[in-house]
Write a protein that holds these residues in place. Structure first.
Motif, short mmCIF file in Angstrom:
data_model
loop_
_atom_site.label_atom_id
_atom_site.label_comp_id
_atom_site.label_asym_id
_atom_site.label_seq_id
_atom_site.Cartn_x
_atom_site.Cartn_y
_atom_site.Cartn_z
N GLN A 38 0.83 -1.21 0.00
CA GLN A 38 0.00 0.00 0.00
C GLN A 38 0.86 1.25 0.00
OE1 GLN A 38 -2.40 -0.75 3.50
NE2 GLN A 38 -4.11 -1.60 2.30
N ARG A 39 1.94 1.20 0.78
CA ARG A 39 2.83 2.36 0.86
C ARG A 39 3.65 2.53 -0.42
NH1 ARG A 39 8.13 3.14 2.26
NH2 ARG A 39 8.43 1.02 2.99
N ALA A 41 3.06 1.42 -3.46
CA ALA A 41 2.32 1.61 -4.71
C ALA A 41 2.11 3.08 -5.04
CB ALA A 41 0.97 0.90 -4.64
N VAL A 42 2.16 3.92 -4.02
CA VAL A 42 1.92 5.35 -4.22
C VAL A 42 3.01 5.94 -5.12
CG1 VAL A 42 1.74 7.61 -3.10
CG2 VAL A 42 0.82 5.57 -1.97
N GLY A 43 2.59 6.62 -6.17
CA GLY A 43 3.54 7.27 -7.07
C GLY A 43 4.15 6.36 -8.11
N THR A 44 3.65 5.12 -8.22
CA THR A 44 4.16 4.21 -9.24
C THR A 44 3.08 3.97 -10.30
OG1 THR A 44 3.36 2.12 -8.28
CG2 THR A 44 5.43 3.02 -7.41
N GLU A 48 -1.91 -1.80 -6.11
CA GLU A 48 -1.42 -2.44 -4.89
C GLU A 48 -1.19 -3.94 -5.07
OE1 GLU A 48 -3.30 -3.94 -0.74
OE2 GLU A 48 -3.93 -1.92 -1.39
N GLU A 107 11.81 -1.15 -1.97
CA GLU A 107 11.30 0.08 -2.58
C GLU A 107 11.95 0.31 -3.94
OE1 GLU A 107 10.57 4.81 -1.53
OE2 GLU A 107 11.70 3.54 -0.14
N SER A 114 8.52 -0.24 -12.02
CA SER A 114 7.45 0.66 -12.47
C SER A 114 7.85 1.38 -13.75
CB SER A 114 7.14 1.68 -11.37
OG SER A 114 6.18 2.62 -11.83
#
Length: 228
Positions: A38-39, A41-44, A48, A107, A114
């Protein structure tokens, strides 16, 4: 995630990766995987669920469960994506390894994939440009073009004749890509050249995956769906 046993694919240098058996994750491990996904996936360019599958791939393939070293990364890039050029493989590793600590952490794995798998338009051009910018100075100089082309061309019996052929090719490439005619290829030059000719995107060696390789990779990820 805590420690668990795993059954690795029969080989890391051939595809498809076949996982004969996957030790199920505990409920705690699954919860951690979901929260981390969840963390990350943000900005990719991923949802999720796809991030969770990518994290599971690292969990089951890597001895550390949370990072890839250079050797394992190169094996995967070669085995799955059929990338064989040593310079390109080294540059790819450096693009993924953002903190330059010699390991691709969770990360970095998600962020790198991505762009590598899902980027479009100018993002793809920027990715290729930074791969080819060997000294990271913001330009692709003649020396870098020569080095990249020399490494990717078939060797001729006469090295001197080969070098002269490459030098001629370097001049042709620079003439085509150096849009502002300042003697070197900038990011803007490269982006504009790609807009005119998509083949420029991988003109110094393939650094982006072919569609069939992406399908193979996604097929491998599907093997982990039962662990979500």
């Amino acid at each position: 995630m805590t420690s668990s046993h795993k059954h690795l694919p029969r080989t890391l240098s051939t595809v498809p990766y076949v996982f004969d058996f996957l030790m199920p994750l505990s409920n705690v491990e699954k919860k951690h995987n979901k929260q981390l996904a969840q963390r990350l996936a943000v900005g990719t360019n991923f949802g999720e669920e796809e991030v969770r599958l990518l994290l599971l791939m690292m969990w089951y393939v890597s001895p550390t469960k949370c990072s890839f070293d250079r050797g394992l990364f190169r094996q995967m890039m070669h085995g799955i994506f059929k990338l064989t050029d040593d310079i390109i493989l080294d540059r790819l590793f450096r693009m993924f390894d953002r903190d330059n600590d010699g390991l691709i952490n969770q990360e970095e794995w998600i962020l790198g994939q991505s762009t590598f798998l899902e980027s479009t338009g100018e993002d793809r051009s920027k990715w290729a440009f930074h791969i080819y910018d060997l000294n990271n100075d913001g330009f692709i100089a003649r020396e870098e073009v020569f080095h990249l082309l020399k490494n990717s061309m078939i060797k001729l019996p006469n090295d001197e004749e080969r070098d002269e052929s490459i030098k001629d090719l370097v001049e042709m490439v620079n003439k085509k890509l150096d849009v502002d005619k300042d003697g070197r290829i900038s990011l803007d030059d490269f982006i504009e050249s790609v807009k005119q000719d998509k083949l420029v995107l991988q003109s110094f060696g393939r650094c982006l995956p072919k569609p069939e390789a992406i399908r193979t990779f996604r097929g491998i990820l599907e093997q982990f769906r039962g662990q979500l």
